[in-house]
Design an enzyme around this catalytic site. Structure first.
Site, short mmCIF file in Angstrom:
data_model
loop_
_atom_site.label_atom_id
_atom_site.label_comp_id
_atom_site.label_asym_id
_atom_site.label_seq_id
_atom_site.Cartn_x
_atom_site.Cartn_y
_atom_site.Cartn_z
N ASP A 24 0.89 -1.15 0.00
CA ASP A 24 0.00 0.00 0.00
C ASP A 24 0.93 1.21 0.00
O ASP A 24 2.07 1.11 0.45
CB ASP A 24 -0.88 -0.04 1.26
CG ASP A 24 -1.91 1.08 1.29
OD1 ASP A 24 -2.20 1.68 0.24
OD2 ASP A 24 -2.43 1.35 2.38
N ASP A 26 0.00 5.03 0.66
CA ASP A 26 -0.22 6.06 1.68
C ASP A 26 -0.04 5.50 3.08
O ASP A 26 -0.59 4.46 3.43
CB ASP A 26 -1.62 6.64 1.54
CG ASP A 26 -1.81 7.41 0.24
OD1 ASP A 26 -0.83 8.00 -0.25
OD2 ASP A 26 -2.94 7.42 -0.28
#
Length: 187
Positions: A24, A26
């Site tokens: 991922d 962010d």
């Protein structure tokens, strides 16, 4: 203490046996939340924060929340370019070394995000991750550089990590050997 040692051995084993790693972006690969930083840059930080807080209550879906935040920010192509140029994301400490290690072992690395491909591209380049290994949403603009209605939500959060891997030619039987890391899994 034995539980901690057993867990650590399991984590090390997973890293050694992974055929691919999906991160991922962010608050995992980078220290910020991209859309929040874009909102601040465009002078809409408080409004987007309020919208995000409201959406986190569960009353609104991902697509609707993202569209609502974009409607608040209303970024132009120039603002996106300036944001990328003047506000580069900060890599999470240790991520470059980790990705370099994975590259040395010829382990494919993917970046998956509910954020925007255009904002993630520079991160991929910093980490020597091929741009085709980014799975994220795309912002579309008209020729006059204004944003085009609803974003093209083509990220993995509207499907699955497995579909990304099938698309990349990784056989379905190997998906159990794929390591997906997000900030929620790292906590």
């Amino acid at each position: 203490m034995d539980d901690l040692k057993g867990n650590m051995e399991e984590v090390i084993s997973i890293w050694r046996e992974a055929d691919a790693v999906c991160f991922d972006v962010d608050s995992t690969v980078i220290q910020e939340e991209g859309i929040d930083e874009l909102a601040k840059f465009c002078g809409k930080g408080p409004e987007v924060q309020a919208m995000t807080k409201n959406a986190m209550g569960g009353g609104i879906g991902f697509r609707e929340a993202l569209t609502a935040r974009l409607n608040i920010i209303q970024p132009t192509m120039t603002q996106i370019r300036d944001f990328i140029r003047f506000c580069p994301p900060r890599l999470t400490p240790g991520i470059k070394k980790l990705v370099d290690c994975l590259h040395q072992r010829s382990i494919p690395v993917y970046l998956v995000s509910g954020g925007f491909r255009g904002l993630i591209g520079p991160v991929a380049l910093d980490l020597n991750i091929p741009l085709q290994n980014i799975y994220a949403n795309k912002l579309k603009f008209f020729l006059n550089a204004s944003r085009k209605g609803t974003p093209l939500l083509k990220g993995l959060f509207s499907s699955t990590v497995s579909s990304c891997l099938v698309h990349k030619g990784i056989p379905t039987g190997l998906h159990s050997d794929i390591l997906y890391l997000s900030s929620t899994l790292l906590m």
